[in-house]
Write a protein that holds these residues in place. Structure first.
Motif, PDB file in Angstrom:
ATOM      1  N   PRO A 106       0.824  -1.208   0.000  1.00 35.83           N
ATOM      2  CA  PRO A 106       0.000   0.000   0.000  1.00 35.83           C
ATOM      3  C   PRO A 106       0.858   1.258   0.000  1.00 35.83           C
ATOM      4  O   PRO A 106       1.931   1.300   0.599  1.00 35.83           O
ATOM      5  N   ASP A 107       0.395   2.280  -0.711  1.00 32.40           N
ATOM      6  CA  ASP A 107       0.974   3.604  -0.553  1.00 32.40           C
ATOM      7  C   ASP A 107      -0.081   4.449   0.164  1.00 32.40           C
ATOM      8  O   ASP A 107      -0.949   3.920   0.852  1.00 32.40           O
ATOM      9  N   GLY A 108      -0.028   5.733   0.035  1.00 37.27           N
ATOM     10  CA  GLY A 108      -0.977   6.573   0.743  1.00 37.27           C
ATOM     11  C   GLY A 108      -2.393   6.494   0.225  1.00 37.27           C
ATOM     12  O   GLY A 108      -3.319   7.006   0.861  1.00 37.27           O
ATOM     13  N   PHE A 109      -2.586   5.818  -0.938  1.00 40.76           N
ATOM     14  CA  PHE A 109      -3.930   5.809  -1.519  1.00 40.76           C
ATOM     15  C   PHE A 109      -4.353   4.440  -2.052  1.00 40.76           C
ATOM     16  O   PHE A 109      -5.503   4.054  -1.919  1.00 40.76           O
ATOM     17  N   PHE A 110      -3.425   3.682  -2.668  1.00 40.67           N
ATOM     18  CA  PHE A 110      -3.757   2.406  -3.295  1.00 40.67           C
ATOM     19  C   PHE A 110      -3.045   1.241  -2.616  1.00 40.67           C
ATOM     20  O   PHE A 110      -2.039   1.414  -1.928  1.00 40.67           O
ATOM     21  N   GLY A 111      -3.559   0.040  -2.873  1.00 43.28           N
ATOM     22  CA  GLY A 111      -2.909  -1.180  -2.430  1.00 43.28           C
ATOM     23  C   GLY A 111      -3.449  -2.360  -3.212  1.00 43.28           C
ATOM     24  O   GLY A 111      -4.586  -2.329  -3.710  1.00 43.28           O
ATOM     25  N   LEU A 112      -2.653  -3.427  -3.339  1.00 38.89           N
ATOM     26  CA  LEU A 112      -3.064  -4.610  -4.090  1.00 38.89           C
ATOM     27  C   LEU A 112      -3.892  -5.548  -3.235  1.00 38.89           C
ATOM     28  O   LEU A 112      -3.714  -5.654  -2.027  1.00 38.89           O
ATOM     29  N   HIS A 113      -4.795  -6.271  -3.893  1.00 37.60           N
ATOM     30  CA  HIS A 113      -5.583  -7.310  -3.233  1.00 37.60           C
ATOM     31  C   HIS A 113      -4.641  -8.290  -2.537  1.00 37.60           C
ATOM     32  O   HIS A 113      -3.614  -8.692  -3.096  1.00 37.60           O
ATOM     33  N   PRO A 114      -4.963  -8.714  -1.313  1.00 39.42           N
ATOM     34  CA  PRO A 114      -4.048  -9.585  -0.556  1.00 39.42           C
ATOM     35  C   PRO A 114      -3.798 -10.946  -1.192  1.00 39.42           C
ATOM     36  O   PRO A 114      -2.817 -11.615  -0.829  1.00 39.42           O
ATOM     37  N   ALA A 115      -4.648 -11.378  -2.119  1.00 37.08           N
ATOM     38  CA  ALA A 115      -4.419 -12.668  -2.770  1.00 37.08           C
ATOM     39  C   ALA A 115      -3.347 -12.600  -3.842  1.00 37.08           C
ATOM     40  O   ALA A 115      -2.945 -13.631  -4.384  1.00 37.08           O
ATOM     41  N   MET A 116      -2.844 -11.405  -4.126  1.00 35.37           N
ATOM     42  CA  MET A 116      -1.892 -11.255  -5.225  1.00 35.37           C
ATOM     43  C   MET A 116      -0.442 -11.289  -4.752  1.00 35.37           C
ATOM     44  O   MET A 116       0.452 -10.719  -5.382  1.00 35.37           O
ATOM     45  N   ASP A 117      -0.178 -11.987  -3.666  1.00 35.13           N
ATOM     46  CA  ASP A 117       1.162 -11.981  -3.082  1.00 35.13           C
ATOM     47  C   ASP A 117       2.217 -12.608  -3.983  1.00 35.13           C
ATOM     48  O   ASP A 117       3.401 -12.255  -3.905  1.00 35.13           O
ATOM     49  N   ASP A 118       1.818 -13.526  -4.873  1.00 39.77           N
ATOM     50  CA  ASP A 118       2.805 -14.120  -5.783  1.00 39.77           C
ATOM     51  C   ASP A 118       3.366 -13.097  -6.768  1.00 39.77           C
ATOM     52  O   ASP A 118       4.396 -13.342  -7.405  1.00 39.77           O
ATOM     53  N   LEU A 119       2.693 -11.964  -6.894  1.00 40.65           N
ATOM     54  CA  LEU A 119       3.165 -10.921  -7.797  1.00 40.65           C
ATOM     55  C   LEU A 119       4.192 -10.003  -7.143  1.00 40.65           C
ATOM     56  O   LEU A 119       4.831  -9.199  -7.818  1.00 40.65           O
ATOM     57  N   LEU A 120       4.360 -10.139  -5.824  1.00 43.45           N
ATOM     58  CA  LEU A 120       5.237  -9.213  -5.101  1.00 43.45           C
ATOM     59  C   LEU A 120       6.684  -9.208  -5.587  1.00 43.45           C
ATOM     60  O   LEU A 120       7.293  -8.131  -5.683  1.00 43.45           O
ATOM     61  N   PRO A 121       7.295 -10.370  -5.881  1.00 40.77           N
ATOM     62  CA  PRO A 121       8.675 -10.296  -6.386  1.00 40.77           C
ATOM     63  C   PRO A 121       8.800  -9.447  -7.644  1.00 40.77           C
ATOM     64  O   PRO A 121       9.732  -8.641  -7.769  1.00 40.77           O
ATOM     65  N   LEU A 122       7.877  -9.603  -8.582  1.00 38.29           N
ATOM     66  CA  LEU A 122       7.898  -8.775  -9.792  1.00 38.29           C
ATOM     67  C   LEU A 122       7.652  -7.308  -9.460  1.00 38.29           C
ATOM     68  O   LEU A 122       8.288  -6.415 -10.012  1.00 38.29           O
ATOM     69  N   TRP A 123       6.705  -7.060  -8.539  1.00 37.85           N
ATOM     70  CA  TRP A 123       6.400  -5.684  -8.136  1.00 37.85           C
ATOM     71  C   TRP A 123       7.633  -5.030  -7.514  1.00 37.85           C
ATOM     72  O   TRP A 123       8.006  -3.905  -7.856  1.00 37.85           O
ATOM     73  N   ASN A 124       8.263  -5.748  -6.600  1.00 38.33           N
ATOM     74  CA  ASN A 124       9.431  -5.198  -5.909  1.00 38.33           C
ATOM     75  C   ASN A 124      10.630  -5.038  -6.841  1.00 38.33           C
ATOM     76  O   ASN A 124      11.532  -4.232  -6.582  1.00 38.33           O
ATOM     77  N   GLU A 125      10.632  -5.801  -7.913  1.00 37.63           N
ATOM     78  CA  GLU A 125      11.690  -5.696  -8.917  1.00 37.63           C
ATOM     79  C   GLU A 125      11.473  -4.486  -9.832  1.00 37.63           C
ATOM     80  O   GLU A 125      12.337  -4.146 -10.643  1.00 37.63           O
ATOM     81  N   GLY A 126      10.317  -3.845  -9.697  1.00 39.43           N
ATOM     82  CA  GLY A 126      10.005  -2.702 -10.543  1.00 39.43           C
ATOM     83  C   GLY A 126       9.510  -3.084 -11.917  1.00 39.43           C
ATOM     84  O   GLY A 126       9.715  -2.356 -12.891  1.00 39.43           O
ATOM     85  N   LYS A 127       8.801  -4.209 -12.001  1.00 37.62           N
ATOM     86  CA  LYS A 127       8.346  -4.713 -13.290  1.00 37.62           C
ATOM     87  C   LYS A 127       6.825  -4.707 -13.440  1.00 37.62           C
ATOM     88  O   LYS A 127       6.312  -5.285 -14.411  1.00 37.62           O
ATOM     89  N   VAL A 128       6.108  -4.069 -12.511  1.00 37.45           N
ATOM     90  CA  VAL A 128       4.648  -4.066 -12.586  1.00 37.45           C
ATOM     91  C   VAL A 128       4.119  -2.662 -12.334  1.00 37.45           C
ATOM     92  O   VAL A 128       4.578  -1.968 -11.416  1.00 37.45           O
ATOM     93  N   ALA A 129       3.152  -2.264 -13.155  1.00 37.95           N
ATOM     94  CA  ALA A 129       2.447  -1.001 -12.959  1.00 37.95           C
ATOM     95  C   ALA A 129       0.952  -1.272 -12.968  1.00 37.95           C
ATOM     96  O   ALA A 129       0.475  -2.215 -13.611  1.00 37.95           O
ATOM     97  N   ALA A 130       0.216  -0.451 -12.238  1.00 39.47           N
ATOM     98  CA  ALA A 130      -1.246  -0.507 -12.241  1.00 39.47           C
ATOM     99  C   ALA A 130      -1.767   0.868 -12.622  1.00 39.47           C
ATOM    100  O   ALA A 130      -1.404   1.869 -11.993  1.00 39.47           O
TER     101      ALA A 130
END
Length: 421
Positions: A106-130
């Protein structure tokens, strides 16, 4: 209507009818597959509407690959990427709202659905945008009409040409392998004058009844090689395409590393084709069913959690499976429209307007992107669209393919969303 769904458990009569049409004889006649294309027995392989004029296939490496995942049935973007910072969100969803403390990244306004945890490595790698609050320029709550309008991406035109067909038609080469649909039918986005290909799996790209010695192929060659008709040209293109597809069939099958779902299997097929490096430039894949009028579920379980988890897990497995091809692949998710802001009396959400798009992989500027319009809480309140979905796609095709936005999206006044580097 043109679609290719693999859905079950429909909650919407219109969407159920769409599903029947997509899998029955009506879908073949409506798409005109046999009128303007060649379909080998059992829909094993389908070549697109202009294959009769296509040049022989050549397995040339593509510098960029776009994978389009269609979330069929209208996904609830307000659950996939939750605007927890908007107080109207929780007020409008007293039983299905996802609390901030359960959200991922989560940031100050948005956050991902908790079931999407398998996407976190890609997110943290800077490879995902919403990209939130996206959608059609004018609200359309019909699954049939909205899907077709989104995939044509040419408002006001009566031409039966999809935006991906226009994209592939503007790139060098003439192989039907450049545009590939994983499924039994070619979606509207790939229909048009440029040839494309469709198959349910890598193994399905073959001549029915062919033998290991290639005698059937040789016999058909003798029959068609000197035939000067359009059908003869079509047959020769078919043979060439199947031959050029060989490296994809030789690539290892890694489906065991994916979820055992329709989306997992389809993305596994997509990755195998990309690793085969047969010149594919665009691939379409479907995930359904997102038409959650009832029983969406809560944080701990339910329909939404299952679909969100499947999407994240399948995307993660796909990018992990690409190997040396990963740096040239960009994946985009689309859904025909979003859901209402307020939950209904059945624990679900009804047809709405604005939605979220995910963009992942090569060239992505990561994180949350939105021109947030604010939410209202009335029963018929919608998430307003502030970003035409074509603007996001235009960023992808211009940055990754160097394509003409005016050619791919006629009439669009292009303004970059900043989602692509």
């Amino acid at each position: 209507m043109t679609t290719n769904t693999t859905t079950s458990g429909f909650c919407c009569d219109e969407y159920a009818a769409m599903h029947r049409a997509a899998h029955g004889p009506a879908s073949v006649s409506r798409r005109g597959l046999l009128g303007g294309a060649l379909a080998l027995a059992g829909t094993t392989t389908v070549l697109g509407s202009s294959v009769v004029t296509a040049s022989p296939a050549r397995a040339e490496s593509a510098s960029s690959v776009l994978v389009v995942v269609s979330l069929r049935g209208a996904a609830d973007g307000l659950s996939l990427v939750v605007p927890h910072g908007d107080p109207a969100y929780a007020a409008a969803r007293p039983t299905i709202a996802i609390p901030r403390e359960s959200l991922l990244v989560p940031d100050g306004f948005f956050g991902l659905h908790p079931a999407m945890d398998d996407l976190l490595p890609l997110w943290n790698e800077g490879k995902v945008a919403a990209v939130h609050a996206t959608g059609l320029p004018v609200a359309n709550r019909s699954h049939f009409a909205a899907m077709e309008e989104m995939e044509d991406a040419d408002p006001g035109s009566s031409a039966r040409v999809g935006w991906l067909n226009r994209l592939v038609g503007g790139t060098p080469g003439g192989s039907p392998l450049q545009g590939f649909s994983v499924g039994s039918t070619i979606p509207t986005s790939l229909v048009g004058p440029t040839s494309a290909m469709s198959a349910g799996s890598v193994g399905d790209v073959q001549l029915p009844g062919d033998d290991s010695e290639g005698r059937r192929r040789a016999s058909l060659g003798i029959l068609w090689n000197r035939e000067r008709s359009t059908l003869g040209k079509s047959m020769r293109t078919t043979f060439d395409a199947i031959s050029a597809f060989g490296p994809a069939k030789s690539a290892e099958d890694h489906r065991s590393t994916y979820p055992g779902t329709g989306l997992g299997r389809s993305l596994s097929t997509a990755a195998q084709i990309i690793r085969g490096d047969v010149g594919v430039e665009v691939i379409t894949v479907d995930q359904g069913d997102w038409d959650m009028h009832t029983d969406m579920g809560t944080v701990g379980g339910g329909w939404m959690r299952n679909n969100a988890g499947d999407l994240a897990s399948s995307m993660a497995a796909f990018f992990a499976d690409l190997g040396t091809q990963r740096d040239k692949v960009t994946l985009v998710t689309l859904s025909e429209f979003g859901r209402r802001v307020a939950e209904n009396d059945s624990g679900g959400t009804d047809h709405g307007y604005g939605n979220v798009m995910f963009v992942a992989g090569a060239g992505v500027r990561p994180g949350y992107h939105a021109r947030w319009p604010g939410l209202a809480t009335g029963y018929e309140a919608d998430l307003t669209v502030t970003t035409d979905y074509r603007q996001v796609l235009a960023d992808v095709v211009s940055r990754r393919f160097g394509a003409s936005v005016a050619s791919v999206f006629p009439g669009l006044k292009y303004q970059s969303t900043g989602v692509m580097a």
